[in-house]
Motif scaffolding. Structure first.
Motif, mmCIF file in Angstrom:
data_model
loop_
_atom_site.group_PDB
_atom_site.id
_atom_site.type_symbol
_atom_site.label_atom_id
_atom_site.label_comp_id
_atom_site.label_asym_id
_atom_site.label_seq_id
_atom_site.Cartn_x
_atom_site.Cartn_y
_atom_site.Cartn_z
ATOM 1 N N THR A 89 46.781 1.130 8.138
ATOM 2 C CA THR A 89 47.886 1.917 8.648
ATOM 3 C C THR A 89 47.299 2.443 10.230
ATOM 4 O OG1 THR A 89 48.440 2.571 6.498
ATOM 5 C CG2 THR A 89 49.117 4.061 8.544
ATOM 6 N N SER A 90 48.214 2.454 10.998
ATOM 7 C CA SER A 90 47.941 2.932 12.457
ATOM 8 C C SER A 90 47.460 4.433 12.558
ATOM 9 C CB SER A 90 49.148 2.704 13.274
ATOM 10 O OG SER A 90 50.164 3.587 12.868
ATOM 11 N N PRO A 91 46.657 4.897 13.507
ATOM 12 C CA PRO A 91 46.178 6.423 13.558
ATOM 13 C C PRO A 91 47.269 6.984 13.617
ATOM 14 C CG PRO A 91 45.030 4.840 14.926
ATOM 15 C CD PRO A 91 46.003 3.893 14.489
ATOM 16 N N ALA A 92 48.299 6.730 14.151
ATOM 17 C CA ALA A 92 49.641 7.599 14.322
ATOM 18 C C ALA A 92 50.188 7.861 12.734
ATOM 19 C CB ALA A 92 50.662 7.218 15.006
ATOM 20 N N SER A 93 50.091 6.981 12.146
ATOM 21 C CA SER A 93 50.765 6.952 10.842
ATOM 22 C C SER A 93 49.777 7.641 9.807
ATOM 23 C CB SER A 93 50.957 5.441 10.060
ATOM 24 O OG SER A 93 51.443 5.496 8.794
ATOM 25 N N VAL A 94 48.583 7.481 10.107
ATOM 26 C CA VAL A 94 47.703 8.355 9.201
ATOM 27 C C VAL A 94 47.578 9.934 9.595
ATOM 28 C CG1 VAL A 94 45.145 8.937 9.100
ATOM 29 C CG2 VAL A 94 45.970 6.410 9.043
ATOM 30 N N ARG A 95 47.860 10.067 10.810
ATOM 31 C CA ARG A 95 48.317 11.530 11.104
ATOM 32 C C ARG A 95 49.295 12.113 10.775
ATOM 33 N NH1 ARG A 95 46.075 9.618 16.071
ATOM 34 N NH2 ARG A 95 48.054 9.313 17.122
ATOM 35 N N GLN A 96 50.523 11.281 10.655
ATOM 36 C CA GLN A 96 51.657 11.584 10.080
ATOM 37 C C GLN A 96 51.501 12.112 8.460
ATOM 38 O OE1 GLN A 96 54.585 12.620 11.350
ATOM 39 N NE2 GLN A 96 56.023 12.400 9.485
ATOM 40 N N ALA B 52 57.595 13.407 -6.084
ATOM 41 C CA ALA B 52 58.445 12.218 -6.003
ATOM 42 C C ALA B 52 59.170 12.506 -4.439
ATOM 43 C CB ALA B 52 59.615 12.368 -6.895
ATOM 44 N N GLY B 53 59.081 13.686 -4.084
ATOM 45 C CA GLY B 53 59.702 13.798 -2.636
ATOM 46 C C GLY B 53 58.553 13.528 -1.639
ATOM 47 N N LEU B 54 57.281 13.569 -1.779
ATOM 48 C CA LEU B 54 56.338 13.191 -0.936
ATOM 49 C C LEU B 54 56.109 11.731 -0.924
ATOM 50 C CD1 LEU B 54 53.856 14.089 0.915
ATOM 51 C CD2 LEU B 54 52.528 14.201 -1.224
ATOM 52 N N ALA B 55 55.976 11.184 -2.045
ATOM 53 C CA ALA B 55 55.373 9.648 -1.961
ATOM 54 C C ALA B 55 56.311 8.841 -1.112
ATOM 55 C CB ALA B 55 55.262 9.257 -3.398
ATOM 56 N N PRO B 56 57.622 8.711 -1.128
ATOM 57 C CA PRO B 56 58.553 7.688 -0.163
ATOM 58 C C PRO B 56 58.245 8.040 1.197
ATOM 59 C CG PRO B 56 59.592 8.823 -1.832
ATOM 60 C CD PRO B 56 58.448 9.613 -1.831
ATOM 61 N N ASN B 57 57.586 9.211 1.500
ATOM 62 C CA ASN B 57 57.389 9.336 3.208
ATOM 63 C C ASN B 57 56.043 8.844 3.378
ATOM 64 O OD1 ASN B 57 59.820 10.549 3.546
ATOM 65 N ND2 ASN B 57 59.087 12.562 2.530
ATOM 66 N N LEU B 58 55.143 8.589 2.607
ATOM 67 C CA LEU B 58 53.794 8.138 2.937
ATOM 68 C C LEU B 58 53.574 6.492 2.958
ATOM 69 C CD1 LEU B 58 51.804 10.496 0.507
ATOM 70 C CD2 LEU B 58 52.540 10.867 2.798
ATOM 71 N N SER B 59 52.739 6.345 3.860
ATOM 72 C CA SER B 59 52.418 4.731 3.889
ATOM 73 C C SER B 59 51.858 4.214 2.581
ATOM 74 C CB SER B 59 51.449 4.445 5.036
ATOM 75 O OG SER B 59 50.296 5.185 4.807
ATOM 76 N N GLU B 60 51.868 2.957 2.585
ATOM 77 C CA GLU B 60 51.186 2.346 1.345
ATOM 78 C C GLU B 60 49.783 2.487 1.202
ATOM 79 O OE1 GLU B 60 50.890 0.560 -2.246
ATOM 80 O OE2 GLU B 60 53.001 1.127 -1.111
ATOM 81 N N GLU B 61 49.123 2.485 2.174
ATOM 82 C CA GLU B 61 47.766 2.853 2.318
ATOM 83 C C GLU B 61 47.435 4.020 1.853
ATOM 84 O OE1 GLU B 61 48.776 -0.755 4.778
ATOM 85 O OE2 GLU B 61 49.436 1.124 4.904
ATOM 86 N N SER B 62 47.996 5.020 2.275
ATOM 87 C CA SER B 62 47.741 6.557 1.893
ATOM 88 C C SER B 62 48.208 6.819 0.428
ATOM 89 C CB SER B 62 48.627 7.450 2.903
ATOM 90 O OG SER B 62 48.354 7.390 4.208
ATOM 91 N N LEU B 63 49.215 6.069 0.004
ATOM 92 C CA LEU B 63 49.543 6.148 -1.374
ATOM 93 C C LEU B 63 48.181 5.672 -2.217
ATOM 94 C CD1 LEU B 63 53.185 5.363 -1.524
ATOM 95 C CD2 LEU B 63 52.293 7.430 -1.961
ATOM 96 N N GLY B 64 47.873 4.433 -1.779
ATOM 97 C CA GLY B 64 46.357 3.913 -2.329
ATOM 98 C C GLY B 64 45.528 4.918 -2.566
ATOM 99 N N VAL B 65 45.227 5.666 -1.306
ATOM 100 C CA VAL B 65 44.056 6.756 -1.686
ATOM 101 C C VAL B 65 44.577 7.773 -2.607
ATOM 102 C CG1 VAL B 65 42.987 8.626 -0.471
ATOM 103 C CG2 VAL B 65 43.653 6.312 0.917
ATOM 104 N N LEU B 66 45.922 8.288 -2.713
ATOM 105 C CA LEU B 66 46.118 9.105 -3.825
ATOM 106 C C LEU B 66 45.875 8.445 -5.150
ATOM 107 C CD1 LEU B 66 47.700 10.375 -1.300
ATOM 108 C CD2 LEU B 66 49.473 11.114 -3.096
ATOM 109 N N ARG B 67 46.363 7.342 -5.358
ATOM 110 C CA ARG B 67 45.947 6.546 -6.769
ATOM 111 C C ARG B 67 44.474 6.514 -6.971
ATOM 112 N NH1 ARG B 67 50.737 3.349 -4.923
ATOM 113 N NH2 ARG B 67 49.442 1.739 -3.903
ATOM 114 N N TRP B 68 43.756 6.126 -5.899
ATOM 115 C CA TRP B 68 42.205 6.238 -6.045
ATOM 116 C C TRP B 68 41.680 7.529 -6.326
ATOM 117 C CZ3 TRP B 68 38.351 8.649 -3.415
ATOM 118 C CH2 TRP B 68 37.080 8.221 -3.678
ATOM 119 N N THR B 69 42.412 8.662 -5.768
ATOM 120 C CA THR B 69 41.690 9.758 -6.087
ATOM 121 C C THR B 69 41.913 10.255 -7.624
ATOM 122 O OG1 THR B 69 42.191 10.497 -3.826
ATOM 123 C CG2 THR B 69 41.956 12.556 -5.415
ATOM 124 N N TRP B 70 43.259 9.874 -7.987
ATOM 125 C CA TRP B 70 43.752 10.104 -9.275
ATOM 126 C C TRP B 70 42.738 9.601 -10.523
ATOM 127 C CZ3 TRP B 70 49.440 9.212 -11.458
ATOM 128 C CH2 TRP B 70 49.602 9.938 -12.560
#
Length: 206
Positions: free
Chosen positions: A5-12, A118-136
């Protein structure tokens, strides 16, 4: 290699997760602020009462012990009540700290609502969602506020890049494991063929 993910997307993503954490933690933050404020006011009032009481303390009841004893008690009187105020301060400090630690632990263990996730996940990049899955992790418990807070920290510390590196390394090693084994090298050194000495025969020629 995975497209990071681009740095701008990570910051978002970090901003969205931070806003979600603030909304979830706001009620507890207000309660903590109120409790700490009340504890500080109570500590100040009691400490002031202790010191005022000490300044007005009369030790005439010790006259039977003699004037030197009364003079000594009057001399140490301010320090005595300051010590009492210090003990009171320690009691308040450790009580508030224990309560705050318990409140923080309880807040971290609070599950994140399904509607919030459910409101947060659609607004995150796939890579950030991967971090959430990894943390879980093993997912035997609901996704908690503590998991979301850790996800935010991991995203800020390049967990996306580490997950991508793990995936690349796994492909390399699994690909190497799927190749047919190579023939072992013949490292045995062959000895040079030696010349055999034949002893000459001595005798009459035929």
């Amino acid at each position: 290699m995975m497209n990071l993910t681009s740095p701008a997307s990570v910051r978002q993503d970090c901003r969205l997760i931070g806003q979600t954490l603030l909304k979830l933690a706001l009620p507890r933050l207000l309660v903590r602020a109120i409790v700490i404020a009340v504890a500080l006011v109570l500590w100040y009032l009691v400490a002031r009462w202790i010191l005022d009481f000490g300044r007005t303390m009369n030790y005439d009841f010790l006259h039977s012990l003699g004037q030197p004893t009364m003079d000594m008690v009057q001399k140490v009187n301010p320090y005595l009540w300051w010590a009492v105020a210090a003990i009171w301060s320690l009691i308040v400090f450790f009580s508030v700290r224990a309560w705050l630690s318990a409140s923080l632990a309880s807040g971290s263990a609070t599950p994140v609502g399904t509607d919030v996730l459910a409101g947060l996940a659609p607004n995150l990049s796939e890579e950030s969602l991967g971090v959430l899955r990894w943390t879980w992790g093993d997912r035997q418990e609901p996704f908690t506020v503590g998991d979301l807070r850790r996800s935010l920290s991991e995203i800020r510390h390049n967990r996306i890049g580490k997950i991508a590196m793990v995936a690349d390394q796994a492909r390399i090693l699994e690909g190497s494991a799927g190749r047919p084994p190579q023939e072992p090298r013949d490292d045995v050194r062959r000895e040079p063929r030696g010349e055999h000495y034949v002893e000459p025969r001595i005798g009459p020629a035929r």
